[in-house]
Design a protein around this motif. Structure first.
Motif, short mmCIF file in Angstrom:
data_model
loop_
_atom_site.label_atom_id
_atom_site.label_comp_id
_atom_site.label_asym_id
_atom_site.label_seq_id
_atom_site.Cartn_x
_atom_site.Cartn_y
_atom_site.Cartn_z
N UNK A 297 -0.67 5.05 57.07
CA UNK A 297 -1.66 4.02 57.37
C UNK A 297 -1.24 3.23 58.60
N UNK A 298 -2.21 2.99 59.46
CA UNK A 298 -1.98 2.09 60.60
C UNK A 298 -2.90 0.89 60.46
N UNK A 299 -2.32 -0.31 60.43
CA UNK A 299 -3.08 -1.55 60.33
C UNK A 299 -2.96 -2.34 61.62
N UNK A 300 -4.10 -2.86 62.08
CA UNK A 300 -4.13 -3.65 63.30
C UNK A 300 -5.06 -4.84 63.09
N UNK A 301 -4.50 -6.06 63.11
CA UNK A 301 -5.29 -7.28 62.98
C UNK A 301 -4.89 -8.26 64.07
N UNK A 302 -5.88 -8.85 64.71
CA UNK A 302 -5.62 -9.80 65.78
C UNK A 302 -6.51 -11.02 65.58
N UNK A 303 -5.90 -12.19 65.29
CA UNK A 303 -6.64 -13.42 65.01
C UNK A 303 -6.39 -14.46 66.09
N UNK A 304 -7.32 -15.43 66.16
CA UNK A 304 -7.15 -16.53 67.10
C UNK A 304 -5.84 -17.26 66.86
N UNK A 305 -5.56 -17.54 65.58
CA UNK A 305 -4.26 -18.09 65.19
C UNK A 305 -3.43 -16.90 64.72
N UNK A 306 -2.34 -16.61 65.41
CA UNK A 306 -1.65 -15.33 65.21
C UNK A 306 -0.83 -15.24 63.92
N UNK A 307 -0.95 -16.24 63.02
CA UNK A 307 -0.19 -16.20 61.78
C UNK A 307 -0.63 -15.05 60.87
N UNK A 308 -1.84 -14.54 61.06
CA UNK A 308 -2.34 -13.45 60.23
C UNK A 308 -2.41 -12.12 60.98
N UNK A 309 -1.80 -12.06 62.16
CA UNK A 309 -1.80 -10.81 62.91
C UNK A 309 -1.00 -9.73 62.18
N UNK A 310 -1.37 -8.49 62.39
CA UNK A 310 -0.65 -7.36 61.80
C UNK A 310 -0.76 -6.17 62.74
N UNK A 311 0.36 -5.47 62.92
CA UNK A 311 0.38 -4.30 63.80
C UNK A 311 1.47 -3.37 63.29
N UNK A 312 1.16 -2.60 62.24
CA UNK A 312 2.21 -1.86 61.55
C UNK A 312 1.84 -0.41 61.31
N UNK A 313 2.87 0.43 61.33
CA UNK A 313 2.80 1.79 60.82
C UNK A 313 3.34 1.78 59.39
N UNK A 314 2.61 2.40 58.47
CA UNK A 314 2.97 2.35 57.06
C UNK A 314 3.06 3.76 56.48
N UNK A 315 4.08 3.97 55.64
CA UNK A 315 4.32 5.29 55.08
C UNK A 315 4.63 5.18 53.59
N UNK A 316 4.15 6.17 52.83
CA UNK A 316 4.54 6.27 51.43
C UNK A 316 4.37 7.71 50.94
N UNK A 317 5.40 8.21 50.27
CA UNK A 317 5.35 9.51 49.62
C UNK A 317 5.68 9.32 48.15
N UNK A 318 4.85 9.84 47.29
CA UNK A 318 5.11 9.83 45.86
C UNK A 318 5.18 11.24 45.32
N UNK A 319 6.24 11.55 44.58
CA UNK A 319 6.45 12.90 44.05
C UNK A 319 6.74 12.80 42.56
N UNK A 320 5.83 13.33 41.72
CA UNK A 320 6.00 13.31 40.27
C UNK A 320 6.29 14.71 39.76
N UNK A 321 7.36 14.83 38.98
CA UNK A 321 7.79 16.12 38.44
C UNK A 321 7.75 16.07 36.92
#
Length: 412
Positions: free
Chosen positions: A43-67
């Motif tokens: 997942x790639x999230x990109x948020x840009x606000x007037x007040x930068x306290x809520x900005x976000x610019x991240x690469x996100x990864x998750x792998x789940x393996x059930x056996x």
């Protein structure tokens, strides 16, 4: 699920516990009754606000393996491995202020499932917290786990559930309890107008607290009903009631759901409740959904995780844990191709001021989403929109922002 023979060598080693002296025959015997399932999400999230306290610019990864390994006719051994963040959610890397990095592998579940009693399943060990207040398994969010016993049994059309856990990860995973500690100031106002600091009232760990829960689930015609009660030692007790009906009227497929949740903290007089009603309709390629939820003026905690059944949230806004508030969610969508769905979403979060000193605020968000399913096991979505937040704690004016997301998921 597919047979373990299609797994990677790394996963095979993790399950079989190979040493340098293991033979090919021993490996074959160890894995012949093992099934594997899981997800890989970016997942790639990109948020840009007037007040930068809520900005976000991240690469996100998750792998789940059930056996799942068939031990004998009555017992199955289940393990789950995560390549994820510390709370079982996304491992997030901010590319604006840091470089690439590796992600740790965690053993999230290890338990035995016993089915030797007719119509009954008993899980013993470290497992997901399967309750309406928590998320046991999630492809793209954090997961709540605990060590204990969970039993499910069918009695005619009714399913009974009971569980007891003597240890959980609720002190670090979820969206409510990790914030209620001595290092974070969390306050609310009780019915007398007095401010209470939850950080000084509640224990700062929670992970060592015992949890007991009971559930009842059944169907009456097209209506699915459930009722649950949960107690967390010296912290809170809570119950939830839910109903979901699905039926057709001519060519229109309808769904109607409602849920009410009450939660009482042991050492705080404020009552918490979250109620929501959701309606859905689908005719041909077109669909529409309406959801409305509201919380008590004293407290609004419904779920321990914002993705739980007892919670209610939009995209950038959330009702869970917000007292004296309401959230309206509107969605219209069209299945323009067998593999492509287009949707328009509009959400409004309104906070009143009847029980706190905060001013009335109204947050709004609207966004388009295109969901593409390339194949049964591979797809994703793109979101893009605007969020208008009344950020009274900064300059007393709206904090407007542009919000975007790309997500890709492979399931196996």
């Amino acid at each position: 699920m597919k047979k373990f023979a299609k797994m990677s060598l790394v996963a095979a080693v993790a399950v079989a516990g190979l040493s340098t002296t293991s033979s090919a025959k021993a490996l074959e015997e160890a894995i012949k009754n093992v099934d594997v399932s899981g997800t890989v999400v970016y997942r790639y999230d990109d948020r840009s606000f007037d007040e930068n306290t809520k900005d976000k610019d991240t690469n996100n990864y998750k792998i789940g393996l059930t056996l799942k390994s068939q031990v004998n006719d009555d017992v199955t051994a289940v393990t789950r491995f995560l390549v994820a963040g510390a709370d079982g959610g996304f491992a997030s890397l901010n590319h604006t202020n840091g470089g690439d990095a590796n992600v740790d592998v965690e053993l999230s579940n290890v338990y035995f499932s016993y089915t030797g009693i007719a119509n009954t399943t008993v899980n013993v060990g470290k497992q997901g917290l399967t309750t309406p207040w928590t998320v046991a398994i999630d492809s793209d969010g954090n997961e709540q786990t605990g060590t204990g016993i969970l039993a499910l049994t069918n009695v005619g059309p009714v399913t009974l559930a009971g569980a007891y856990f003597n240890q959980t990860n609720l002190g670090t995973s979820g969206d409510i309890l990790p914030g209620l500690n001595s290092e974070t100031t969390v306050t609310l106002t009780d019915s007398n107008g007095d401010t209470i600091d939850l950080g000084s009232t509640l224990n700062d760990d929670f992970g060592d607290k015992n949890i007991a829960t009971l559930g009842l689930m059944g169907n009456i015609g097209p209506v699915a009903l459930d009722a649950w009660y949960l107690d967390m030692q010296d912290v809170f007790d809570t119950y939830t009631l839910g109903a979901l009906a699905k039926f057709n009227i001519s060519d229109v497929k309808l769904s109607i759901g409602a849920r009410h949740t009450e939660l009482d903290l042991d050492d705080v007089s404020a009552d918490h409740s979250l109620t929501k009603v959701e309606l859905g309709a689908k005719m041909g390629i077109f669909g529409a959904n309406v959801g409305y939820g509201w919380t008590d003026s004293e407290g609004g905690i419904g779920g321990l995780d914002n993705d739980a059944k007892t919670a209610f949230q939009g995209w950038t806004m959330n009702l869970n844990g917000v007292n004296d508030a309401s959230l309206l969610k509107l969605n219209v969508n069209a299945q323009v191709l067998p593999s492509l769905n287009l949707a328009l979403n509009y959400n409004v979060l309104d906070r009143d001021d009847e029980s706190t000193k905060r001013p009335d605020t109204t947050d709004k968000e609207y966004y388009l989403q295109a969901t593409y399913q390339m194949s049964k096991n591979f797809g994703g979505y793109i979101r893009f929109g605007e969020a208008d937040l009344e950020d009274q704690q900064t300059n007393g004016h709206d904090n407007d922002g542009t919000i975007g997301r790309l997500q890709v998921q492979y399931s196996f």
